[in-house]
Design a protein around this motif. Structure first.
Motif, PDB file in Angstrom:
ATOM      1  N   HIS A 130       0.845  -1.202   0.000  1.00 50.19           N
ATOM      2  CA  HIS A 130       0.000   0.000   0.000  1.00 50.19           C
ATOM      3  C   HIS A 130       0.879   1.250   0.000  1.00 50.19           C
ATOM      4  CE1 HIS A 130      -3.157  -2.863   1.000  1.00 50.19           C
ATOM      5  NE2 HIS A 130      -2.456  -3.253   2.038  1.00 50.19           N
ATOM      6  N   PRO A 131       1.664   1.462  -1.044  1.00 51.02           N
ATOM      7  CA  PRO A 131       2.569   2.615  -1.073  1.00 51.02           C
ATOM      8  C   PRO A 131       1.802   3.931  -1.037  1.00 51.02           C
ATOM      9  CG  PRO A 131       2.413   1.577  -3.245  1.00 51.02           C
ATOM     10  CD  PRO A 131       1.723   0.654  -2.281  1.00 51.02           C
ATOM     11  N   GLY A 132       2.361   4.874  -0.281  1.00 45.30           N
ATOM     12  CA  GLY A 132       1.763   6.202  -0.216  1.00 45.30           C
ATOM     13  C   GLY A 132       0.561   6.306   0.699  1.00 45.30           C
ATOM     14  N   GLN A 133       0.201   5.217   1.399  1.00 44.11           N
ATOM     15  CA  GLN A 133      -0.943   5.230   2.303  1.00 44.11           C
ATOM     16  C   GLN A 133      -0.480   5.101   3.750  1.00 44.11           C
ATOM     17  OE1 GLN A 133      -4.346   2.765   1.060  1.00 44.11           O
ATOM     18  NE2 GLN A 133      -3.212   2.261  -0.793  1.00 44.11           N
ATOM     19  N   LYS A 134      -1.370   5.412   4.679  1.00 39.34           N
ATOM     20  CA  LYS A 134      -1.065   5.193   6.087  1.00 39.34           C
ATOM     21  C   LYS A 134      -0.989   3.688   6.345  1.00 39.34           C
ATOM     22  CE  LYS A 134      -3.089   9.340   8.179  1.00 39.34           C
ATOM     23  NZ  LYS A 134      -4.098   9.845   9.148  1.00 39.34           N
ATOM     24  N   ASN A 135       0.045   3.277   7.052  1.00 37.65           N
ATOM     25  CA  ASN A 135       0.224   1.856   7.308  1.00 37.65           C
ATOM     26  C   ASN A 135       0.505   1.559   8.774  1.00 37.65           C
ATOM     27  OD1 ASN A 135      -0.018   0.521   4.627  1.00 37.65           O
ATOM     28  ND2 ASN A 135       1.652   1.911   4.101  1.00 37.65           N
TER      29      ASN A 135
END
Length: 241
Positions: A130-135
């Protein structure tokens, strides 16, 4: 395959500044199933807990006064983890703290974590997927529909249990989070699902196969098709092909 999902709480953010572990929580997975075995321990850090850390996990200095120190629990903790793959969210943080505790003891039996366990970092895994998202863990719970309603404050065992659910959902192939061996009927369902999955797997055709024959409509068939379209046009007023 034996995995230990692990989380810690600490007195602060950096072991190099003398911060220590105050709570360890672990849950066991075998072949991607929760076994019900866990390890949980509060630890007297022999120093003060930062106010900012207390706001995160709610564990106070007064609560930790009568808890064992790390040297008293290290054998039980490391024996529980020994030989397993550790599943940790933001693994460098927790592994860094555990290694600092082990170095402080100077034990000949227990060296650094990598000498006894392999490590899987679920934060790195989530960033790949999930690149660029909150993880962070809360974001992953929302993304994978994992219940974290009891997580008002951070707690090592609760967070390890939640992370186990998130990890299984994130890596696929496990939607039934029941304990291993708890229900034989669920095992039969999983076997059936596996068989169906295998039956529906992609089968690659040989590149040497004969070309498929192409059958074209005859003039008579094309004329019949046009007559049918004209009939539909007359009866319904419009058609969509």
């Amino acid at each position: 395959m034996r995995q230990i999902v692990l989380d810690t709480e600490t007195t602060g953010l950096d072991p190099k500044s003398g911060h220590r572990i105050i709570e360890i929580g672990c849950v066991e997975l075998i072949n991607r199933k929760l076994t019900g075995r866990h390890y949980h321990q509060y630890i007297n850090p022999e120093r003060e807990v930062d106010d900012g850390a207390i706001e995160v996990h709610g564990i106070t200095n007064e609560f930790l006064v009568d808890k064992p120190v790390f040297s008293q629990i290290v054998d039980e903790f490391m024996a529980f983890c020994d030989g397993a793959e550790l599943v940790i969210h933001n693994a460098p943080f927790d592994v860094g703290f555990i290694n600092a505790e082990l170095r402080r003891l100077g034990s000949s039996r227990w060296q650094n974590v990598s000498a006894h366990c392999s490590v899987l970092d679920t934060l790195a895994l989530a960033r790949e997927r999930h690149p660029g998202q909150k993880n962070n863990l809360d974001a992953l719970c929302k993304r994978y529909f994992v219940d974290n309603s009891q997580r008002d404050l951070h707690g090592a065992l609760l967070d390890a249990e939640i992370l186990a659910d998130v990890y299984l959902m994130m890596t696929g192939g496990q939607t039934d989070l029941a304990l291993a061996g708890a229900d034989k009927s669920s095992e039969r369902k999983e076997d059936k699902a596996e068989q169906q999955s295998e039956a529906g797997a992609i089968r690659r055709l040989s590149a040497d196969r004969a070309a498929l024959a192409v059958l074209r409509a005859t003039e008579e068939e094309q004329e019949g098709h046009q007559q049918m379209l004209a009939l539909l046009e007359k009866s319904a007023g419009k058609h969509f092909w």
